[in-house]
Design a protein around this motif. Structure first.
Motif, PDB file in Angstrom:
ATOM      1  N   VAL A  93     -72.358 101.722  41.639  1.00 47.37           N
ATOM      2  CA  VAL A  93     -72.990 103.026  41.511  1.00 47.37           C
ATOM      3  C   VAL A  93     -74.492 102.878  41.723  1.00 47.37           C
ATOM      4  N   THR A  94     -75.167 103.975  42.028  1.00 47.16           N
ATOM      5  CA  THR A  94     -76.613 103.930  42.230  1.00 47.16           C
ATOM      6  C   THR A  94     -77.292 103.393  40.976  1.00 47.16           C
ATOM      7  N   GLY A  95     -78.222 102.448  41.183  1.00 54.82           N
ATOM      8  CA  GLY A  95     -78.943 101.869  40.054  1.00 54.82           C
ATOM      9  C   GLY A  95     -78.198 100.776  39.323  1.00 54.82           C
ATOM     10  N   SER A  96     -77.082 100.305  39.891  1.00 53.87           N
ATOM     11  CA  SER A  96     -76.282  99.289  39.196  1.00 53.87           C
ATOM     12  C   SER A  96     -76.775  97.869  39.438  1.00 53.87           C
ATOM     13  N   GLY A  97     -77.759  97.691  40.315  1.00 53.79           N
ATOM     14  CA  GLY A  97     -78.309  96.354  40.543  1.00 53.79           C
ATOM     15  C   GLY A  97     -77.636  95.591  41.661  1.00 53.79           C
ATOM     16  N   SER A 140     -71.491 100.566  36.299  1.00 44.72           N
ATOM     17  CA  SER A 140     -72.489 101.267  35.492  1.00 44.72           C
ATOM     18  C   SER A 140     -73.883 100.809  35.885  1.00 44.72           C
ATOM     19  N   ARG A 141     -74.859 101.603  35.503  1.00 48.11           N
ATOM     20  CA  ARG A 141     -76.248 101.313  35.847  1.00 48.11           C
ATOM     21  C   ARG A 141     -76.786 100.155  35.011  1.00 48.11           C
ATOM     22  N   ALA A 142     -77.667  99.392  35.660  1.00 48.58           N
ATOM     23  CA  ALA A 142     -78.302  98.277  34.962  1.00 48.58           C
ATOM     24  C   ALA A 142     -79.254  98.819  33.897  1.00 48.58           C
ATOM     25  N   GLY A 143     -79.402  98.065  32.812  1.00 50.25           N
ATOM     26  CA  GLY A 143     -80.333  98.447  31.758  1.00 50.25           C
ATOM     27  C   GLY A 143     -79.850  99.568  30.863  1.00 50.25           C
ATOM     28  N   GLN A 162     -82.448 113.423  54.475  1.00 49.30           N
ATOM     29  CA  GLN A 162     -81.715 112.200  54.131  1.00 49.30           C
ATOM     30  C   GLN A 162     -82.601 110.967  54.064  1.00 49.30           C
ATOM     31  N   MET A 163     -83.843 111.031  54.584  1.00 50.80           N
ATOM     32  CA  MET A 163     -84.755 109.898  54.470  1.00 50.80           C
ATOM     33  C   MET A 163     -85.007 109.522  53.013  1.00 50.80           C
ATOM     34  N   LEU A 164     -84.838 110.486  52.103  1.00 52.12           N
ATOM     35  CA  LEU A 164     -85.078 110.238  50.679  1.00 52.12           C
ATOM     36  C   LEU A 164     -83.803 109.960  49.901  1.00 52.12           C
ATOM     37  N   ALA A 165     -82.665 109.975  50.593  1.00 56.63           N
ATOM     38  CA  ALA A 165     -81.399 110.002  49.876  1.00 56.63           C
ATOM     39  C   ALA A 165     -80.897 108.647  49.436  1.00 56.63           C
ATOM     40  N   LYS A 166     -81.470 107.561  49.918  1.00 54.72           N
ATOM     41  CA  LYS A 166     -80.855 106.270  49.620  1.00 54.72           C
ATOM     42  C   LYS A 166     -81.900 105.183  49.459  1.00 54.72           C
ATOM     43  N   GLY A 167     -81.590 104.247  48.590  1.00 55.61           N
ATOM     44  CA  GLY A 167     -82.339 103.005  48.501  1.00 55.61           C
ATOM     45  C   GLY A 167     -83.653 103.044  47.761  1.00 55.61           C
ATOM     46  N   HIS A 168     -84.215 104.232  47.511  1.00 55.40           N
ATOM     47  CA  HIS A 168     -85.531 104.303  46.880  1.00 55.40           C
ATOM     48  C   HIS A 168     -85.387 104.427  45.362  1.00 55.40           C
ATOM     49  N   ASN A 169     -86.418 103.956  44.671  1.00 54.01           N
ATOM     50  CA  ASN A 169     -86.420 104.001  43.205  1.00 54.01           C
ATOM     51  C   ASN A 169     -87.596 104.849  42.746  1.00 54.01           C
ATOM     52  N   GLY A 183     -78.152 110.076  42.992  1.00 52.71           N
ATOM     53  CA  GLY A 183     -78.372 108.795  42.330  1.00 52.71           C
ATOM     54  C   GLY A 183     -79.828 108.405  42.197  1.00 52.71           C
ATOM     55  N   ARG A 184     -80.737 109.168  42.825  1.00 53.16           N
ATOM     56  CA  ARG A 184     -82.166 108.890  42.635  1.00 53.16           C
ATOM     57  C   ARG A 184     -82.622 109.319  41.242  1.00 53.16           C
ATOM     58  N   ALA A 185     -81.883 110.212  40.581  1.00 50.43           N
ATOM     59  CA  ALA A 185     -82.327 110.803  39.311  1.00 50.43           C
ATOM     60  C   ALA A 185     -81.886 109.960  38.124  1.00 50.43           C
TER      61      ALA A 185
END
Length: 731
Positions: free
Chosen positions: A225-229, A379-382, A540-547, A583-585
């Motif tokens: 999942v997004t943010g899972s590391g 699950s998300r890390a942390g 979509q440029m903002l939709a993936k990979g950024h934190n 998943g950015r949120a």
């Protein structure tokens, strides 16, 4: 380099030339020694001089009159046997001209014939006292050079290309103690790696399972999942390869994701990666490519074409965001970097990791077939929680520039609580159509079957398909009235509305229109990640990979675009896009929320999104594809053609279908030709022909003969046509 005189008989040299023709060309070596296979040569081709690659030699067995090689450019092969095998497989599988694939695999400088010599360069480094703050002592070029060095060390040539600063200017900076010069072969130790965060139980188990499969070829889907590391899993695996003296290739789908990966590699592995993407200066890209070929950098980070970079000690391939459509090239050589990466891993007998929070149905199908291994990070890390998702029914509601009242109210609430907001709409411009308010006339592109998009800031109507631009009409051509209305909303309209509605907040738009200048995308992403801009608007440029640590709310403005498309992949892409951007949120301490505006709140796909159940969606979508006989259950090849007349296009496609039915195995189904969904683009009429089969082998075995036969048809010379193996778009 000049060709040496030959002592024996004349030889014919076969050369792959960068032209859209499915063959190599013979040249006479004359009384000169033929260059080795894999070297570059300069040859005459028509009235041009081109740089090609030698693919073979043989004796001059007949009296054909051949043109002669002009010069050889390399003393030894630029491409070793394994590299040539990879390129030739790509050309064969994707039915692409071999010369174009060789050209694609080289940086621009080497395609043009520049020397392919590399030695460890002297590089300039920023000193500890250098900052990005402009000083009155420094000129604009000197400050630009320091800004570039703060990102990474660079050579004289690189700095000259990115800043315009010459050697004398660099020496002045050195005298001020702001920069220093170090050679890569001087024994300088890499930076100390930052301590990695403690791995979760799921991450540790994933690494254990990856390691248990050994160092030979195996493909592992890292489904997290997004943010899972997932990136931490990649880099732990990469560290093991690097410590054993191997090289690691990391592919990302877009340039905007390169910077973040570079920083993670520096921090976790303590080394400077080689970087390759189209946004780099030509000289820098060539030097990085040659360094990788020499085995110098231990980690190479690249976008799509980076899959071809020669790496003599390759030990691991990582494909991040493996579901992303950007890995498929949609013009010229229509290859998939994801597919090429998998084949390369098998060829080199090394592992490959493919990671995503929303895996492609192709990868999940291969997991079901036992060809991919799968590890899950659920699950998300942390301990961060996944965002809460809500559907907003906008039926019968008045929309203010695309936003309903509830969306605006929630944006205000999150801003007051100190959060950051992302408003997502995968449609740039101010309005996707302009209509006469009196009679209903709509401004259409004169060259395409498409409406013109209003770009209000530039005062232009633009076609996003062919690039046509024109000024807005002064009067309606049908009724003569002057009242026009922009229909629908794009990112520019959202920026205008939100800047007015929340006048005290910094609004930042990130789309292709705002990031055209070199470095602008990185600068805007950095500003978004810093939290300086409280309201983000993007595609979509903002939709993936950024934190974005402060991001607490995502508003998806139009979730209905992919529900009723003519392309069977549209629902999958829509689900992936919404899961990714949502998943950015809530990735740090702040709880996250996702609001999805829709006119179809009861649609089953949207209900899956509300439950946060991508796994459930993918199972449902795979079952539907298998039932309908669609990829990945079946394999497609699309023949596309365009020309001045629709009748000629369909006639040639029809003759191609007739020839194909006589050449391919009976298990290959060949449909009748049809006009493309957008039947006219850039003034040319378009059509397409679909071939499909349960197995790849019958399709592949007949392709080369079929292409030769249809290319010889008289009509083919008046058309533009292409073969798309495993097409990602049916439009």
């Amino acid at each position: 380099m000049a060709l040496d005189r030959a002592s024996g008989s004349r030889k014919i040299v076969e050369v792959a030339v960068p032209v859209p023709l499915y063959q190599c060309f013979d040249y006479d070596s004359g009384d000169l020694n033929p260059p080795a296979i894999g070297t570059r040569v300069q040859v005459p081709f028509g009235r041009r001089r081109l740089v090609g690659i030698v693919t073979g030699t043989h004796d001059h067995r007949d009296e054909r009159s051949l043109r002669s090689l002009e010069s050889a450019l390399d003393a030894s092969p630029l491409f070793e046997p394994l590299d040539r095998e990879l390129i030739e497989w790509t050309a064969r599988y994707f039915a692409a001209p071999i010369g174009e694939v060789y050209s694609l695999a080289m940086p621009v400088r080497l395609r043009a014939g520049a020397p392919a010599e590399w030695s460890p360069p002297w590089r300039w480094h920023a000193s500890e006292t250098a900052t990005s703050q402009t000083s009155t002592k420094l000129g604009r070029r000197q400050q630009a050079a320091i800004d570039a060095l703060l990102k990474k060390p660079r050579t004289d040539a690189h700095l000259r290309e990115v800043s315009g600063l010459d050697r004398r200017g660099l020496e002045r900076l050195a005298s001020l103690g702001l920069v220093r010069q170090v050679t890569d072969s001087s024994g300088e130790q890499p930076a100390a790696a930052a301590p990695a965060p403690a791995l979760s139980a799921a991450q540790s188990e994933a690494l254990q399972r990856i390691g248990d499969r050994g160092t030979g070829f195996h493909a592992t889907l890292v489904d997290g999942v997004t943010g899972s590391g997932k990136t931490e899993v990649y880099l732990h695996a990469a560290r093991q390869v690097v410590e054993q003296g191997g090289q690691c290739l990391i592919l990302v789908p877009e340039i905007g994701l390169v910077g973040g990966m570079i920083e993670r590699v520096r921090a976790r592995l303590g080394l400077e990666p080689c970087v390759l993407h189209s946004g780099m200066a030509d000289g820098e890209r060539a030097e990085q490519w040659l360094a990788a070929r020499a085995g110098h950098p231990q980690v190479v980070i690249g976008t799509r074409s980076g899959v071809f970079v020669p790496m003599p000690r390759l030990g691991l391939i990582i494909v991040d965001e493996e579901h992303d459509g950007s890995f498929k090239q949609e013009d010229g050589c229509r290859y998939s970097a994801r597919s090429v990466a998998i084949w390369r891993a098998r060829q080199r007998n090394v592992p490959i990791l493919l990671g995503s929070a929303t895996p492609s149905l192709e990868s999940l199908h291969l997991v079901d077939a036992g060809q991919f291994h799968r590890v899950v990070l659920p699950s998300r890390a942390g301990g961060a929680e996944l965002p809460r998702v809500r559907l907003l029914d906008v039926r019968a509601q008045q929309l203010d520039h695309g936003l309903c009242f509830e969306s605006q109210s929630q944006i205000e609430t999150h801003l007051q609580a100190g959060g950051q907001v992302l408003v997502f709409l995968n449609r740039r411009g101010y309005a996707p159509a302009v209509m006469c308010h009196t009679c209903g006339w709509v401004a259409d592109c004169s060259r395409c079957d498409a409406h013109l998009t209003l770009h209000r800031g530039r005062g232009r109507l633009c076609c996003h398909h062919c690039g046509l631009e024109t000024g807005p009409p002064q009067r309606c051509p049908d009724c003569g009235d002057r009242q026009f209305a922009g229909i629908g909303a794009g990112t520019e309209r959202l920026e205008h509305a939100l800047s007015r509605r929340f006048a005290g907040e910094a609004v930042l738009r990130i789309d292709r229109d705002t990031t055209r200048r070199v470095g602008e995308l990185d600068a805007r992403i950095a500003r978004a990640e810093s939290g300086d801009a409280r309201i983000l608007i993007g595609t979509q440029m903002l939709a993936k990979g950024h934190n974005f640590p402060n991001l607490s709310l995502v508003v998806v403005v139009d979730a209905d675009q992919g529900l009723f498309s003519a392309d069977f992949r549209a629902a999958e892409r829509m689900a992936q896009g919404i899961f990714q951007v949502g998943g950015r949120a809530g990735r740090a301490e702040r709880a996250g929320e996702v609001l999805i505006q829709t006119h179809h709140p009861d649609h089953p796909l949207l209900q899956q999104l509300v439950r946060g159940d991508y796994s459930g969606f993918s199972r449902m979508a795979l079952a539907e594809r298998r039932e309908a006989g669609m990829p990945p259950a079946r394999h497609f090849v699309m023949l596309r053609a365009e020309g001045a007349a629709q009748d000629a296009v369909l006639a040639w496609l029809g003759e191609s279908a007739r020839i194909g039915r006589g050449l391919f195995d009976p298990s290959v189904a060949i449909w009748d030709p049809i006009p493309a969904p957008m039947a006219r683009r850039a003034g040319r009429h378009r059509g397409q022909l679909l071939l499909e089969c349960d197995r790849r082998a019958p399709l592949q075995s007949g392709l080369s003969g079929w292409i030769a036969a249809i290319g010889a048809l008289k009509l083919a010379r008046s058309l533009r046509w292409s073969v798309d193996v495993d097409p990602q778009s049916m439009l």
